[in-house]
Design an enzyme around this catalytic site. Structure first.
Site, PDB file in Angstrom:
ATOM      1  N   CYS A   1       0.833  -1.200   0.000  1.00 31.77           N
ATOM      2  CA  CYS A   1       0.000   0.000   0.000  1.00 31.77           C
ATOM      3  C   CYS A   1       0.875   1.261   0.000  1.00 31.77           C
ATOM      4  CB  CYS A   1      -0.995  -0.054   1.159  1.00 31.77           C
ATOM      5  SG  CYS A   1      -2.497   0.859   0.764  1.00 31.77           S
TER       6      CYS A   1
ATOM      7  N   HIS B   1      -3.683  -5.108   0.270  1.00 33.96           N
ATOM      8  CA  HIS B   1      -3.110  -5.680   1.498  1.00 33.96           C
ATOM      9  C   HIS B   1      -3.168  -7.205   1.447  1.00 33.96           C
ATOM     10  CE1 HIS B   1      -2.853  -1.978   4.010  1.00 33.96           C
ATOM     11  NE2 HIS B   1      -3.745  -1.562   3.123  1.00 33.96           N
TER      12      HIS B   1
ATOM     13  N   GLU C   1      -1.612  -9.279   3.137  1.00 36.34           N
ATOM     14  CA  GLU C   1      -1.445  -9.884   4.474  1.00 36.34           C
ATOM     15  C   GLU C   1      -2.772 -10.309   5.086  1.00 36.34           C
ATOM     16  OE1 GLU C   1      -1.011  -6.717   3.705  1.00 36.34           O
ATOM     17  OE2 GLU C   1      -1.568  -5.328   5.305  1.00 36.34           O
TER      18      GLU C   1
HETATM   19  N1  GLN Z   1      -2.028   6.661   2.700  1.00 42.33           N
HETATM   20  C1  GLN Z   1      -2.145   5.916   1.486  1.00 42.33           C
HETATM   21  C2  GLN Z   1      -3.503   6.085   0.835  1.00 42.33           C
HETATM   22  O1  GLN Z   1      -4.458   6.463   1.495  1.00 42.33           O
HETATM   23  C3  GLN Z   1      -1.852   4.444   1.731  1.00 42.33           C
HETATM   24  C4  GLN Z   1      -2.782   3.787   2.700  1.00 42.33           C
HETATM   25  C5  GLN Z   1      -2.276   2.480   3.229  1.00 42.33           C
HETATM   26  O2  GLN Z   1      -1.071   2.209   3.223  1.00 42.33           O
HETATM   27  N2  GLN Z   1      -3.156   1.655   3.751  1.00 42.33           N
HETATM   28  O3  GLN Z   1      -3.669   5.862  -0.320  1.00 42.33           O
END
Ligand code: GLN
Length: 542
Positions: A385, A511, A513
């Site tokens: 992310c 994600h 994970e």
């Molecule tokens: N801050 C980034 C976004 O909102 C990544 C979010 C995250 O890593 N879950 O796109």
């Protein structure tokens, strides 16, 4: 054969918090699943937040995201990892969400002028939420874990609601109470008094526990078990010892040894079915407990002092390591502590670098320095992310030479917004509930690490973010060696980036994970660990 009436198990905790109700619930769920029962687990959280989505990870640990896009308590992660069954919005209830529903109904006039009260309106809504799981799915057993400790003011409505439910469900419900039996070294004895007192507190609320699970650091002998049974009105074989375990994954087997599943089946009148499904669990434990090799992985993040903030990531690394009989030594580094001068010292012995998800600009510079080091030194890199977004920023700045490349989250005025908000997102300013959440499909491109790991063309993974890869930069990045290897076709979004010339350099917008379980370690994590092993074996050629 007619379907069993759905059975309900309520799990409460006493004496102190953090006794591991989540792991005990997940372990019991696992043992019942092994006996071919369809089990789901629900968590009732006593706080007033509507969901943990806006809570600081320091307060609450990781926010776990389900397929249907619910932002939930991290215990739901354990439920999925143990049960191999997906959870949903209905599996996590908070006091905030209960009150929100009741107040909305009140504003709507649904209570027809009645005074709205904790009993019956709040308790009825709690009971409705508990019943939802049975309605939504074909389920034999619902395990409901009640957050907090008995006696807490904020948990009272939950305790009252399940007390009422026991009357309605009769023999189809039972209570498991988790307590602590401390060992006083000065006296050289295990002490049962805290357990007696916490059962008394439950009794005052009208609940007689059927089973006591006693957390302890020393084994409970038969005398202690008898004493607890006598003082707390439970059968002796329903006093279950739960010794501290090295790994949470040993707990189901320890509970099985103590007979927890058997007592539950007997008390709920479930015809005892043979254990049909021992699956890969034991094999997994052998890989975990007898590793043949060891690698070191560095996780760069913002909340490294509290590893609960990255619970699913550390569990996914453990799953992937154990599946290859590899011990993964995790090294947590605070992104803020990294600079150009100390980077070599911090990372020169690591076999893989994982840059964690996150929000806001704190620590971004350190993350970029770590990614540059991974890229230039051919160290396996996994960006998740925000970790993927920073990998794109690093490449744009240092390879494309777009010195001010950035995400508009960090710099809204940058002239090279390689990560940005999509047009249709731009009007959404409110914070809560404005993210891309839950499962989305992704098509994988041929001959990439992505397709090599997943071994299929279309995958589905969970998201939790606002910002996206800016497609304007796809071609220039690709021309210099960073490719888009996974695409969401429906919204034309880049979901995975890679550097094919590198040993293993993968960034994912989603994600992965969240979907790693003991029985199915996540393919990308497995591939990352495998790259770490390769890296270790070639250490001298770096
Ligand atoms: N801050 C980034 C976004 O909102 C990544 C979010 C995250 O890593 N879950 O796109």
């Amino acid at each position: 054969m007619p379907k069993l009436k759905t059975k309900y198990i309520f799990v409460t905790g006493g004496v102190t918090s953090s006794l591991g109700k989540g792991i005990i619930s997940a372990s019991l769920g696992k043992l019942l699943t092994n006996r071919n029962l369809r089990v789901t687990i629900q968590k009732l959280d006593p706080y007033i937040n509507v969901d943990p989505g806006t809570m600081n990870p320091y307060e609450h640990g990781e926010c776990y995201v389900t397929d249907d896009g619910a932002e939930t308590d991290l215990d739901l992660g354990h439920y999925e990892r143990f049960l191999d069954r997906t959870m949903s919005q209905a599996n996590n209830v908070t006091t905030g969400s209960i009150y929100q529903t009741v107040i909305n109904k009140e504003r709507n006039g649904d209570y027809l002028g009645k005074t709205v009260q904790i009993i019956p309106h709040i308790t009825d809504e709690i009971k409705r939420r508990i019943g939802l799981l049975e309605k939504n799915k074909d389920i034999d057993v619902v395990i409901t874990e009640i957050g907090g400790t008995v006696g807490d003011i904020e948990a009272l409505p939950y305790i009252e609601a399940v007390r009422q439910l026991k009357w309605e469900l009769e023999d189809n419900a039972l209570f498991i109470h988790l307590t602590l039996v401390p060992f006083l070294s000065a006296a050289g004895e295990l002490k049962t008094k805290p357990t007696q007192h916490s059962v008394k507190t439950l009794l005052e609320a009208g609940i007689q526990p059927d089973i006591l699970v006693c957390r302890c650091e020393q084994p409970l002998n038969q005398d202690i078990k008898s004493k607890i049974a006598r003082f707390c009105n439970v059968e002796k074989n329903a006093v279950i010892e739960s010794m501290d375990a090295k790994s949470i994954y040993e707990v189901p087997l320890l509970m099985q040894k103590e007979g927890l599943d058997k007592v539950v089946l007997k008390k709920l009148n479930i015809p005892t079915k043979k254990i049909i499904n021992e699956d890969n669990w034991k094999k997994f434990l052998i890989g975990l407990q007898n590793p043949k090799l060891k690698i070191s992985i560095t996780v760069v993040g913002k909340y490294v002092e509290l590893q609960d903030a990255y619970k699913s990531i550390s569990e996914a690394l453990i799953h992937a390591g154990a599946s290859q009989s590899c011990k993964v030594d995790l090294n947590w580094v605070h992104a803020n502590d990294i600079n150009k001068h100390n980077i070599n010292k911090i990372l020169n012995k690591t076999n893989g670098i994982l840059v964690a998800p996150g929000f806001g600009d704190r620590g971004i510079d350190g993350k970029i320095i770590a990614i540059k080091y991974a890229r230039e030194n051919n160290i396996p890199f996994f960006g998740i992310c925000l970790g993927m977004q920073t990998a794109v920023i690093e490449f744009a700045r240092n390879v494309l030479k777009l010195r001010d490349a950035n995400s508009t989250e960090m710099d809204p005025t940058t002239s090279n917004p390689v990560i940005h908000l999509m047009e249709k997102q731009k009007n959404i300013l409110k914070k809560g509930g404005t993210m891309r959440l839950g499962s989305y499909e992704c098509h994988l491109n041929k001959k990439t690490n992505a397709i090599h790991s997943y071994k299929k063309n279309i995958i589905s993974e969970r998201h939790r973010h606002r910002y996206e890869f800016n497609n304007k930069y796809k071609k220039p990045l690709q021309d210099l060696g960073m490719i888009a290897s996974g695409i969401n076709k429906e919204h034309n979004l880049v979901e995975i980036i890679e550097i094919p010339a590198h040993l293993w350099f993968v960034g994912v917008q989603f994600h992965p994970e969240y979907k790693s379980t003991v029985n199915s370690p996540h393919p990308l994590f497995c591939s990352f660990i495998n790259a770490g092993i390769k890296h270790k074996n070639n250490e001298t050629v770096r």
